[in-house]
Motif scaffolding. Structure first.
Motif, PDB file in Angstrom:
ATOM      1  N   THR A 189       0.820  -1.213   0.000  1.00 38.35           N
ATOM      2  CA  THR A 189       0.000   0.000   0.000  1.00 38.35           C
ATOM      3  C   THR A 189       0.851   1.260   0.000  1.00 38.35           C
ATOM      4  N   ASN A 190       2.116   1.113   0.428  1.00 42.32           N
ATOM      5  CA  ASN A 190       3.018   2.265   0.444  1.00 42.32           C
ATOM      6  C   ASN A 190       4.321   1.886  -0.246  1.00 42.32           C
ATOM      7  N   GLY A 191       5.214   2.859  -0.364  1.00 37.52           N
ATOM      8  CA  GLY A 191       6.534   2.594  -0.899  1.00 37.52           C
ATOM      9  C   GLY A 191       6.580   2.499  -2.412  1.00 37.52           C
ATOM     10  N   LYS A 192       7.746   2.106  -2.901  1.00 40.25           N
ATOM     11  CA  LYS A 192       7.964   2.029  -4.342  1.00 40.25           C
ATOM     12  C   LYS A 192       7.544   0.667  -4.880  1.00 40.25           C
ATOM     13  N   ARG A 193       7.336   0.642  -6.177  1.00 40.64           N
ATOM     14  CA  ARG A 193       6.941  -0.593  -6.850  1.00 40.64           C
ATOM     15  C   ARG A 193       8.175  -1.174  -7.550  1.00 40.64           C
ATOM     16  N   ASN A 194       8.813  -2.152  -6.937  1.00 38.29           N
ATOM     17  CA  ASN A 194      10.059  -2.719  -7.463  1.00 38.29           C
ATOM     18  C   ASN A 194       9.823  -4.046  -8.169  1.00 38.29           C
ATOM     19  N   VAL A 195      10.457  -4.208  -9.347  1.00 32.54           N
ATOM     20  CA  VAL A 195      10.504  -5.502 -10.032  1.00 32.54           C
ATOM     21  C   VAL A 195      11.938  -5.731 -10.489  1.00 32.54           C
ATOM     22  N   TYR A 196      12.288  -6.992 -10.797  1.00 37.69           N
ATOM     23  CA  TYR A 196      13.670  -7.358 -11.117  1.00 37.69           C
ATOM     24  C   TYR A 196      13.683  -8.123 -12.437  1.00 37.69           C
ATOM     25  N   LEU A 197      14.424  -7.599 -13.409  1.00 42.08           N
ATOM     26  CA  LEU A 197      14.387  -8.129 -14.773  1.00 42.08           C
ATOM     27  C   LEU A 197      15.739  -8.672 -15.229  1.00 42.08           C
ATOM     28  N   THR A 198      15.691  -9.851 -15.845  1.00 41.99           N
ATOM     29  CA  THR A 198      16.817 -10.372 -16.619  1.00 41.99           C
ATOM     30  C   THR A 198      16.246 -10.766 -17.973  1.00 41.99           C
ATOM     31  N   GLY A 199      16.789 -10.203 -19.052  1.00 38.80           N
ATOM     32  CA  GLY A 199      16.246 -10.477 -20.376  1.00 38.80           C
ATOM     33  C   GLY A 199      15.643  -9.219 -20.967  1.00 38.80           C
ATOM     34  N   GLU A 200      14.488  -9.349 -21.614  1.00 38.33           N
ATOM     35  CA  GLU A 200      13.887  -8.199 -22.292  1.00 38.33           C
ATOM     36  C   GLU A 200      12.387  -8.127 -22.004  1.00 38.33           C
ATOM     37  N   ALA A 201      11.910  -6.921 -21.741  1.00 40.60           N
ATOM     38  CA  ALA A 201      10.478  -6.737 -21.476  1.00 40.60           C
ATOM     39  C   ALA A 201      10.052  -5.346 -21.899  1.00 40.60           C
TER      40      ALA A 201
END
Length: 369
Positions: A189-201
């Motif tokens: 509900t708070n904070g940043k929206r983090n995702v982790y990528l390897t490859g291409e998107a």
């Protein structure tokens, strides 16, 4: 045969009948072919000196499989821009993805194969609230949780396949072949929206000014509020490229956030692993996002790069032992569903003759004997 018709063809303005007339003329003699190649080189060099936006017109589409053969006769000559760069030959990378299936790794340790024939499934939490809806080639997540309850799932897409995720904030992520994305099952509900990528998107980020969206890729972060952009961060490539379609983003070094650049639409930022430098340049984003529409697009692209893309897209291994081919650059587009690897190789060899053999999923390219 006049130069006018050649230029007309190279500008994609020739009719089908004019194209056939031109190629009949080329096939008539070696002198004609040499003359055409000379005109084409002049045209290519002139095109490259123009702005990027004007420079993107020379795209030839490969025809569907059943129709391709009749075009291979002549299309390769036009597809190729000769030797405009000399990059190192290094692309015989085998497939890095062990599984041949799309795999979803749940936060609780469960592993699930995403099979195309599976029916749509609803995922509920312990309170019977809807968390996700799973389709064969798409998962849609819903809802938010308290920050301390955020858990991460991982989706792994092997070579030869693609997948779409809709994250719980409404962000849509298209995952290319050979890609892994670690993402919150539900955002906090708070904070940043983090995702982790390897490859291409390709990301279409839902707007939320209070919660910046951050893609962690290799040694850099790409931070946005709401926009559309592509990131390529394959482990076998010593760079991370971020291409902006609309909105604005910033790329910065994870360990040194002062090392950053801001991007405007139609720009690309490139991170170099060895120098830790980030550079920008103007680009036509359609070339870098064509894969989201089921196409591969190249513009003056070294064969070494094309081979890597073919390997990921068609789940094959390419071993090139032909040094002439390694030095060539190519321009063109390929419809993935309508072209096989054999189609592409037959097209390329019209310009730079070579032999190739196929054993299981390994293709070996050699010199003519």
């Amino acid at each position: 045969m006049t130069s006018e018709l050649i230029y007309k063809y190279l500008s994609n303005e020739a009719s089908e009948r004019e194209v056939q007339t031109l190629f009949d003329w080329i096939d008539a003699s070696e002198e004609n072919k040499k003359y055409f190649i000379q005109v084409k080189k002049t045209w290519a060099l002139a095109a490259l000196s123009e702005t990027v936006s004007n420079d993107s017109a020379a795209v030839i589409s490969i025809q569907p499989k059943r129709k391709a053969i009749q075009y291979f006769k002549y299309a390769a000559v036009f597809l190729v821009l000769f030797g405009l760069g000399k990059l190192a030959f290094d692309f015989s990378q085998p497939s890095k993805t062990a599984s041949k299936e799309i795999v979803l790794e749940w936060a609780d340790g469960r592993t699930e194969i995403m099979e195309k024939d599976k029916p749509t499934v609803l995922v509920l939490d312990g309170n019977k609230n809807l968390i996700a809806k799973k389709f064969p080639n798409h998962i849609i997540y819903f809802g938010k949780v308290e920050d301390q309850k955020v858990v991460y799932n991982t989706l792994k897409v092997p070579y030869g396949k693609r997948f779409i995720l809709t994250l719980s904030d409404g962000t849509v992520v298209s995952l290319n072949s050979g890609t892994s994305l670690r993402y919150p099952e539900q955002f906090g509900t708070n904070g940043k929206r983090n995702v982790y990528l390897t490859g291409e998107a390709f990301f279409e980020v839902a707007k939320d000014k209070e919660h910046p969206f951050i893609v962690n890729a290799n040694q850099v972060d790409i931070e946005v509020l709401g926009t559309k952009f592509n990131i390529s961060a394959y482990p076998e490539t010593p760079t991370v490229n971020s291409t902006l379609v609309e909105g604005s983003i910033q790329m910065y070094e994870t360990e040194n956030k002062q090392n950053l650049v801001l991007l405007k639409p139609n720009q690309m930022a490139t991170w170099q692993n060895n120098t830790k430098k980030i550079t920008t340049k103007a680009i036509d984003p359609t070339f870098y996002t064509a894969w989201t529409k089921g196409e591969l697009a190249f513009k003056d692209t070294p064969f070494s790069t094309i081979a890597k893309i073919i390997q990921r897209t068609y789940d094959v291994e390419i071993i090139n032992e032909n040094s002439d081919l390694a030095k060539q650059n190519f321009t063109g587009t390929i419809k993935i569903s309508e072209s096989s690897v054999e189609n592409i190789l037959e097209l390329l060899k019209r310009d730079t003759p070579f032999n190739y053999s196929i054993k299981q999923n390994t293709i070996t390219i050699t010199n003519l004997r």
